[in-house]
Design a protein around this motif. Sequence first.
Motif, PDB file in Angstrom:
ATOM      1  N   SER A 200       0.824  -1.213   0.000  1.00 25.46           N
ATOM      2  CA  SER A 200       0.000   0.000   0.000  1.00 25.46           C
ATOM      3  C   SER A 200       0.858   1.263   0.000  1.00 25.46           C
ATOM      4  N   GLU A 201       2.189   1.099   0.123  1.00 23.45           N
ATOM      5  CA  GLU A 201       3.105   2.249   0.181  1.00 23.45           C
ATOM      6  C   GLU A 201       4.025   2.349  -1.029  1.00 23.45           C
ATOM      7  N   ILE A 202       4.367   1.228  -1.638  1.00 23.69           N
ATOM      8  CA  ILE A 202       5.422   1.235  -2.664  1.00 23.69           C
ATOM      9  C   ILE A 202       4.918   0.763  -4.028  1.00 23.69           C
ATOM     10  N   LEU A 203       5.131   1.638  -5.014  1.00 21.71           N
ATOM     11  CA  LEU A 203       4.806   1.358  -6.409  1.00 21.71           C
ATOM     12  C   LEU A 203       6.114   1.187  -7.178  1.00 21.71           C
TER      13      LEU A 203
ATOM     14  N   GLU B  31      19.709  13.617  -8.129  1.00 25.95           N
ATOM     15  CA  GLU B  31      20.076  12.312  -8.642  1.00 25.95           C
ATOM     16  C   GLU B  31      19.395  11.215  -7.811  1.00 25.95           C
ATOM     17  N   ALA B  32      19.110  10.075  -8.353  1.00 22.86           N
ATOM     18  CA  ALA B  32      19.431   9.677  -9.705  1.00 22.86           C
ATOM     19  C   ALA B  32      18.203   9.741 -10.633  1.00 22.86           C
ATOM     20  N   SER B  33      17.068   9.243 -10.153  1.00 25.79           N
ATOM     21  CA  SER B  33      15.955   9.027 -11.095  1.00 25.79           C
ATOM     22  C   SER B  33      15.335  10.301 -11.648  1.00 25.79           C
TER      23      SER B  33
ATOM     24  N   LYS C 232      23.559  16.806  -6.182  1.00 26.19           N
ATOM     25  CA  LYS C 232      24.314  15.571  -5.933  1.00 26.19           C
ATOM     26  C   LYS C 232      24.110  15.145  -4.491  1.00 26.19           C
ATOM     27  N   LYS C 233      24.089  13.859  -4.293  1.00 23.17           N
ATOM     28  CA  LYS C 233      24.049  13.339  -2.929  1.00 23.17           C
ATOM     29  C   LYS C 233      25.495  13.109  -2.516  1.00 23.17           C
ATOM     30  N   GLY C 234      25.876  13.700  -1.404  1.00 21.41           N
ATOM     31  CA  GLY C 234      27.292  13.644  -1.070  1.00 21.41           C
ATOM     32  C   GLY C 234      27.567  13.209   0.339  1.00 21.41           C
TER      33      GLY C 234
ATOM     34  N   VAL D  79      18.728  15.988   3.747  1.00 21.61           N
ATOM     35  CA  VAL D  79      17.393  15.475   3.424  1.00 21.61           C
ATOM     36  C   VAL D  79      17.217  14.126   4.102  1.00 21.61           C
ATOM     37  N   HIS D  80      16.145  14.013   4.865  1.00 23.87           N
ATOM     38  CA  HIS D  80      15.876  12.723   5.514  1.00 23.87           C
ATOM     39  C   HIS D  80      14.942  11.899   4.638  1.00 23.87           C
ATOM     40  N   SER D  81      15.328  10.692   4.292  1.00 29.14           N
ATOM     41  CA  SER D  81      14.454   9.806   3.533  1.00 29.14           C
ATOM     42  C   SER D  81      13.642   8.933   4.494  1.00 29.14           C
ATOM     43  N   PHE D  82      12.325   9.170   4.503  1.00 28.51           N
ATOM     44  CA  PHE D  82      11.463   8.347   5.357  1.00 28.51           C
ATOM     45  C   PHE D  82      11.337   6.940   4.792  1.00 28.51           C
ATOM     46  N   THR D  83      11.351   6.839   3.447  1.00 29.17           N
ATOM     47  CA  THR D  83      11.232   5.526   2.808  1.00 29.17           C
ATOM     48  C   THR D  83      12.438   4.655   3.151  1.00 29.17           C
ATOM     49  N   HIS D  84      13.653   5.247   3.079  1.00 25.38           N
ATOM     50  CA  HIS D  84      14.856   4.451   3.307  1.00 25.38           C
ATOM     51  C   HIS D  84      15.367   4.540   4.746  1.00 25.38           C
ATOM     52  N   GLY D  85      14.918   5.582   5.467  1.00 23.05           N
ATOM     53  CA  GLY D  85      15.285   5.695   6.875  1.00 23.05           C
ATOM     54  C   GLY D  85      16.679   6.241   7.127  1.00 23.05           C
TER      55      GLY D  85
ATOM     56  N   MET E  99       6.941  11.928  -5.487  1.00 22.23           N
ATOM     57  CA  MET E  99       6.840  12.665  -4.232  1.00 22.23           C
ATOM     58  C   MET E  99       6.081  11.806  -3.240  1.00 22.23           C
ATOM     59  N   ALA E 100       6.701  11.588  -2.090  1.00 25.33           N
ATOM     60  CA  ALA E 100       6.085  10.807  -1.019  1.00 25.33           C
ATOM     61  C   ALA E 100       5.912  11.726   0.186  1.00 25.33           C
ATOM     62  N   ASN E 101       6.960  11.801   1.000  1.00 26.59           N
ATOM     63  CA  ASN E 101       6.900  12.690   2.173  1.00 26.59           C
ATOM     64  C   ASN E 101       7.368  14.111   1.862  1.00 26.59           C
TER      65      ASN E 101
ATOM     66  N   ALA F 211      10.382  15.269   1.382  1.00 23.54           N
ATOM     67  CA  ALA F 211      11.651  15.736   1.947  1.00 23.54           C
ATOM     68  C   ALA F 211      12.642  16.152   0.856  1.00 23.54           C
ATOM     69  N   ALA F 212      12.699  15.383  -0.217  1.00 20.64           N
ATOM     70  CA  ALA F 212      13.642  15.720  -1.298  1.00 20.64           C
ATOM     71  C   ALA F 212      13.287  17.075  -1.901  1.00 20.64           C
ATOM     72  N   LEU F 213      11.999  17.274  -2.127  1.00 26.46           N
ATOM     73  CA  LEU F 213      11.543  18.532  -2.723  1.00 26.46           C
ATOM     74  C   LEU F 213      11.849  19.720  -1.806  1.00 26.46           C
TER      75      LEU F 213
ATOM     76  N   GLU G 109       2.836  11.504  -7.747  1.00 29.81           N
ATOM     77  CA  GLU G 109       2.665  11.942  -6.349  1.00 29.81           C
ATOM     78  C   GLU G 109       1.835  10.896  -5.622  1.00 29.81           C
ATOM     79  N   LYS G 110       2.365  10.398  -4.523  1.00 32.73           N
ATOM     80  CA  LYS G 110       1.562   9.515  -3.673  1.00 32.73           C
ATOM     81  C   LYS G 110       0.792  10.438  -2.727  1.00 32.73           C
ATOM     82  N   ALA G 111      -0.415  10.806  -3.182  1.00 32.58           N
ATOM     83  CA  ALA G 111      -1.177  11.868  -2.508  1.00 32.58           C
ATOM     84  C   ALA G 111      -1.670  11.452  -1.122  1.00 32.58           C
TER      85      ALA G 111
HETATM   86  P1  G4P Z   1      10.349  12.155  -0.199  1.00 31.37           P
HETATM   87  O1  G4P Z   1      11.605  12.684  -0.818  1.00 31.37           O
HETATM   88  O2  G4P Z   1       9.105  12.538  -0.940  1.00 31.37           O
HETATM   89  O3  G4P Z   1      10.280  12.476   1.281  1.00 31.37           O
HETATM   90  O4  G4P Z   1      10.389  10.618  -0.326  1.00 31.37           O
HETATM   91  P2  G4P Z   1      11.156   9.524   0.482  1.00 31.37           P
HETATM   92  O5  G4P Z   1      12.350  10.133   1.154  1.00 31.37           O
HETATM   93  O6  G4P Z   1      10.151   8.827   1.284  1.00 31.37           O
HETATM   94  O7  G4P Z   1      11.646   8.650  -0.726  1.00 31.37           O
HETATM   95  C1  G4P Z   1      12.995   8.392  -0.929  1.00 31.37           C
HETATM   96  C2  G4P Z   1      13.283   7.744  -2.260  1.00 31.37           C
HETATM   97  O8  G4P Z   1      12.319   6.723  -2.552  1.00 31.37           O
HETATM   98  C3  G4P Z   1      13.268   8.659  -3.446  1.00 31.37           C
HETATM   99  O9  G4P Z   1      14.232   8.183  -4.343  1.00 31.37           O
HETATM  100  C4  G4P Z   1      11.864   8.449  -4.017  1.00 31.37           C
HETATM  101  O10 G4P Z   1      11.830   8.761  -5.389  1.00 31.37           O
HETATM  102  C5  G4P Z   1      11.668   7.002  -3.773  1.00 31.37           C
HETATM  103  N1  G4P Z   1      10.273   6.576  -3.623  1.00 31.37           N
HETATM  104  C6  G4P Z   1       9.385   6.952  -2.673  1.00 31.37           C
HETATM  105  N2  G4P Z   1       8.244   6.269  -2.816  1.00 31.37           N
HETATM  106  C7  G4P Z   1       8.410   5.447  -3.884  1.00 31.37           C
HETATM  107  C8  G4P Z   1       7.573   4.489  -4.527  1.00 31.37           C
HETATM  108  O11 G4P Z   1       6.411   4.230  -4.152  1.00 31.37           O
HETATM  109  N3  G4P Z   1       8.086   3.852  -5.600  1.00 31.37           N
HETATM  110  C9  G4P Z   1       9.357   4.107  -6.058  1.00 31.37           C
HETATM  111  N4  G4P Z   1       9.756   3.441  -7.147  1.00 31.37           N
HETATM  112  N5  G4P Z   1      10.185   4.996  -5.475  1.00 31.37           N
HETATM  113  C10 G4P Z   1       9.702   5.649  -4.394  1.00 31.37           C
HETATM  114  P3  G4P Z   1      15.789   8.355  -4.046  1.00 31.37           P
HETATM  115  O12 G4P Z   1      16.239   7.699  -2.802  1.00 31.37           O
HETATM  116  O13 G4P Z   1      16.097   9.816  -4.090  1.00 31.37           O
HETATM  117  O14 G4P Z   1      16.498   7.572  -5.115  1.00 31.37           O
HETATM  118  P4  G4P Z   1      16.590   7.662  -6.687  1.00 31.37           P
HETATM  119  O15 G4P Z   1      15.694   6.586  -7.159  1.00 31.37           O
HETATM  120  O16 G4P Z   1      16.121   9.011  -7.178  1.00 31.37           O
HETATM  121  O17 G4P Z   1      18.018   7.470  -6.917  1.00 31.37           O
END
Ligand code: G4P
Length: 191
Positions: A17-20, A58-60, A80-82, A96-102, A127-129, A131-133, A155-157
Motif C-alpha cells: 500500500s506504500e510502494i509502487l 540524482e538519480a531518477s 548531488k548526494k554527497g 534530506v531525511h528519507s522516510f522511505t529508506h530511513g 513525491m512521497a513525504n 523531503a527531497a523537494l 505523487e503519492k497523494a
Molecule cells: P520524499 O523525498 O518525498 O520524502 O520521499 P522519500 O524520502 O520517502 O523517498 C525516498 C526515495 O524513494 C526517493 O528516491 C523516491 O523517489 C523514492 N520513492 C518513494 N516512494 C516510492 C515508490 O512508491 N516507488 C518508487 N519506485 N520509489 C519511491 P531516491 O532515494 O532519491 O532515489 P533515486 O531513485 O532518485 O536514486
Amino acid sequence: MELLEKRIVSDGQVKSSEILKVDSFLNHQLDPELFLKMGEEWKRLYEGCEINKIVTIEASGIAIACMAGLIFGCPVVFAKKGKSRNVSDSCYSTIVHSFTHGYDNLILISKEHLFPEDKVLIIDDFMANGAALEGLIELIEQAGATVVGCGIAIEKAFQPGGDRIRSKGYRVESLARIASMDPENGITFVR
Ligand code: G4P
C-alpha cells in the motif's frame, strides 16, 4: 495526465500500500517518448512563467528533467548526494531525511550553477513525504533564486508531502496523483 496514469496501471507493480514499482519505464528502463510528453505537459502547465532553469536530484529525476529541459529550452542542474566531508563554501547544501529508506542524505549544488536571477522549475519522479523537494527548495532559496513551481511525475497523494508543500504556497503540478493503492485492488487516482 491520462497517458501516465494508463502506463502506471498497465506496467506499474503495486508492491504494497506504500510502494509502487515503475522500473519498466521510469526508474530503471526508461521510456524517452513518455518523458518527452511529460515535458510537454509541464511546459503547457507552466506556460508564461519564464522558467530559465530546471533543478532535480540524482538519480531518477535526471532523465525526466533532462527531457523537460529540452522542451523548456533551458539547462538542467541536478543536486548531488554527497558526504559531509565534501561540503565546501563553493556549494549550497542541506540534509534530506528519507522516510522511505530511513537515512539522511547530504545534497549539494555548486554555487556556479544557481543565481539570484534564476526562475526555477523543480522536477522529480516521485513525491512521497516531500523531503527531497523541500531540500531542493532550500538550496534554490539559499542561492536567492525563485522557485516557480514543481513538476512531479507520480505523487503519492496519501502521503503528506504534496499537501505540506502546497500549503507553504509553492505550486506543485503532479502528472499522476495516487489516492490509494494496494496489491489486490490496484490503484485509485485523485480526481
Ligand atoms: P520524499 O523525498 O518525498 O520524502 O520521499 P522519500 O524520502 O520517502 O523517498 C525516498 C526515495 O524513494 C526517493 O528516491 C523516491 O523517489 C523514492 N520513492 C518513494 N516512494 C516510492 C515508490 O512508491 N516507488 C518508487 N519506485 N520509489 C519511491 P531516491 O532515494 O532519491 O532515489 P533515486 O531513485 O532518485 O536514486
